[in-house]
Design a protein around this motif. Structure first.
Motif, PDB file in Angstrom:
ATOM      1  N   SER A 201       0.827  -1.214   0.000  1.00 35.80           N
ATOM      2  CA  SER A 201       0.000   0.000   0.000  1.00 35.80           C
ATOM      3  C   SER A 201       0.858   1.259   0.000  1.00 35.80           C
ATOM      4  N   THR A 202       2.027   1.219   0.647  1.00 33.39           N
ATOM      5  CA  THR A 202       2.930   2.368   0.609  1.00 33.39           C
ATOM      6  C   THR A 202       3.414   2.619  -0.813  1.00 33.39           C
ATOM      7  N   GLY A 203       3.734   1.546  -1.531  1.00 37.69           N
ATOM      8  CA  GLY A 203       4.139   1.694  -2.924  1.00 37.69           C
ATOM      9  C   GLY A 203       3.051   2.298  -3.775  1.00 37.69           C
ATOM     10  N   LEU A 204       1.797   1.912  -3.522  1.00 39.05           N
ATOM     11  CA  LEU A 204       0.679   2.456  -4.289  1.00 39.05           C
ATOM     12  C   LEU A 204       0.445   3.929  -3.971  1.00 39.05           C
ATOM     13  N   VAL A 205       0.597   4.308  -2.708  1.00 36.16           N
ATOM     14  CA  VAL A 205       0.441   5.722  -2.342  1.00 36.16           C
ATOM     15  C   VAL A 205       1.518   6.557  -3.030  1.00 36.16           C
ATOM     16  N   ARG A 206       2.735   6.065  -3.053  1.00 38.23           N
ATOM     17  CA  ARG A 206       3.810   6.807  -3.733  1.00 38.23           C
ATOM     18  C   ARG A 206       3.559   6.873  -5.239  1.00 38.23           C
ATOM     19  N   ALA A 207       3.048   5.775  -5.801  1.00 32.71           N
ATOM     20  CA  ALA A 207       2.742   5.779  -7.235  1.00 32.71           C
ATOM     21  C   ALA A 207       1.673   6.807  -7.557  1.00 32.71           C
ATOM     22  N   GLU A 208       0.658   6.921  -6.696  1.00 35.02           N
ATOM     23  CA  GLU A 208      -0.388   7.910  -6.950  1.00 35.02           C
ATOM     24  C   GLU A 208       0.151   9.327  -6.800  1.00 35.02           C
ATOM     25  N   THR A 209       1.065   9.541  -5.887  1.00 35.75           N
ATOM     26  CA  THR A 209       1.671  10.866  -5.746  1.00 35.75           C
ATOM     27  C   THR A 209       2.360  11.265  -7.041  1.00 35.75           C
ATOM     28  N   ARG A 210       3.128  10.337  -7.615  1.00 37.41           N
ATOM     29  CA  ARG A 210       3.807  10.625  -8.890  1.00 37.41           C
ATOM     30  C   ARG A 210       2.787  10.827 -10.008  1.00 37.41           C
ATOM     31  N   ALA A 211       1.755   9.988 -10.013  1.00 37.78           N
ATOM     32  CA  ALA A 211       0.750  10.068 -11.072  1.00 37.78           C
ATOM     33  C   ALA A 211       0.040  11.414 -11.058  1.00 37.78           C
ATOM     34  N   LEU A 212      -0.341  11.880  -9.886  1.00 41.13           N
ATOM     35  CA  LEU A 212      -1.071  13.148  -9.801  1.00 41.13           C
ATOM     36  C   LEU A 212      -0.202  14.317 -10.266  1.00 41.13           C
ATOM     37  N   ALA A 213       1.101  14.242 -10.036  1.00 39.57           N
ATOM     38  CA  ALA A 213       1.995  15.280 -10.547  1.00 39.57           C
ATOM     39  C   ALA A 213       2.009  15.254 -12.076  1.00 39.57           C
TER      40      ALA A 213
END
Length: 416
Positions: free
Chosen positions: A175-187
């Motif tokens: 889940s931490t990896g997914l949260v970081r992936a979404e942070t990059r995606a939103l940018a």
């Protein structure tokens, strides 16, 4: 030691010192203690009370043994309850009943969960956007069913019950990896300048007591139509048109990379590696247009606000994805995996027209459907390897069966 207690006693290496958790109080079921542990709140400070009012007090829905929502009693909690349960007509009666209970809960002697851990006030202050008074805010917690990728979603509400922000919490490695992936995606999405599609704004990212947190602006305000039943064609086309490439064959797309399906096999399911080889043998050299894709383009991740489509849950966002996969995912999400026959027939009948409306050659329908099904089976099998879940297993078996059928039909179409 139970799983809940292990979660509650978790310490990340860089966390600030804090009191260690004590024993789980009597009457606090292990699933609920596990949720508090995931939030880095000490379950030993939890108590039940029927006393109305009092700030951080949660109603636990549908039950303490199966927590899916921790909502403050009152109008704000009622809105959260209505939104969270707003999935399909069969949920209408349950949704109405639960919403009415929560709305009246401020004055009713219902069992409330109170957590005395001072971290709860710290968390409110950490989440509060600029200009908000955290002392006048309350916190709600949204939880999905137990799955390997489950992430608590925190909702900070102001004094009137309006959401100020949402925060996804990474509580484990996946889940931490997914949260970081979404942070990059939103940018990345923010830089696209989308006109028909709106994504949340990132307000803050960072760690709190070892939790990886992504704080975003709220979407789908009053007047928005949540969970649209029809594919939002304009927004789908605009998103997939970004970064278009036509110089790579399907077999070179990262979405079909071998590691995407490298997971322990599920008993009774066909080998995904074999199905991948068959698909690439007949379609791997086809040059399909590639573009951007949300990755979880479903009604429950979307809302309409006038001519604008609002979308959240960008953790699966990718570029260089065959154009049309978001449309396939949206159509496949309507299939009831407990009784899929009629919905599956509709999917196969209507998908070519939906792809055509998005500007995708309908002659590619079967190739795209097989690509999607192989991709989604790989995702589900990886989830099952981490956390066996009956609902995910049903979806996986449906997708694998349909994939086997469709690859066979594709081979027949391509045979000399």
């Amino acid at each position: 030691m139970t799983r809940a207690l292990r979660l509650a006693s978790h310490r990340a290496p860089h966390r600030a010192p804090e009191p260690g958790p004590g024993p789980v109080p009597a009457g606090l079921p292990a699933p609920l203690a596990g949720v508090l542990g995931d939030l880095r709140l000490d379950p030993a400070t939890a108590t039940w009370s029927r006393r109305p009012g009092g700030g951080d007090a949660w109603l636990v829905l549908p039950s303490a043994a199966r927590p899916r929502l921790l909502v403050p009693a009152g109008p704000g909690g009622a809105r959260l309850t209505a939104q969270r349960l707003a999935r399909g007509p069969r949920a209408r009666v349950k949704r109405a009943a639960a919403t009415a209970v929560v709305r009246r809960g401020a004055a009713l002697p219902l069992p409330r969960l109170r957590v005395a851990d001072p971290g709860l006030a710290e968390l409110r202050r950490w989440l509060a956007p600029a200009g908000a008074d955290p002392e006048r805010c309350v916190l709600g917690v949204l939880l999905g069913p137990p799955r390997a990728n489950r992430k608590p979603v925190l909702v900070l509400l102001d004094g009137t019950g309006q959401p100020l922000c949402y925060a996804k919490a990474g509580v484990g490695a996946l889940s931490t990896g997914l949260v970081r992936a979404e942070t990059r995606a939103l940018a990345s999405v923010a830089a696209m300048g989308l006109r028909s599609l709106r994504a949340p704004r990132v307000l803050r990212t960072g760690r709190w007591r070892g939790l990886e947190l992504l704080v975003t602006s709220p979407l789908a305000g009053r007047g928005s139509l949540r969970h649209p039943a029809d594919l939002p064609v304009r927004a789908t086309r605009e998103l997939m048109a970004h970064g278009v490439r036509r110089d790579r064959p399907l077999g070179a797309s990262a979405i079909l990379a071998p590691d995407r399906i490298a997971a322990p096999p599920v008993p009774g399911l066909p080998a995904l590696a074999g199905l991948r080889e068959r698909l690439l043998a007949v379609a791997g050299d086809r040059r399909l247009p590639l573009g951007a894709a949300h990755g979880d383009w479903t009604p429950w991740n979307l809302a309409r606000s006038g001519d604008l489509v609002e979308a959240w849950d960008w953790e699966r966002f990718e570029t260089d994805v065959p154009q049309g996969l978001d449309a396939v995912h949206f159509a496949a999400s309507a299939v009831d995996h407990d009784a899929p026959a009629r919905a599956e027939e509709r999917l196969l009948r209507e998908l070519p027209g939906q792809l055509a409306a998005c500007g995708v050659d309908p002659a590619l329908t079967r190739t795209l459907l097989c690509t999607y099904l192989l991709h989604i089976c790989g995702r589900y099998v990886r989830d099952l390897a981490l956390e066996p879940t009956a609902s995910v297993e049903r979806r996986t078996r449906w997708a694998a069966r349909l994939l086997t059928d469709q690859v066979g039909l594709l081979e027949h179409e391509e045979s000399p």
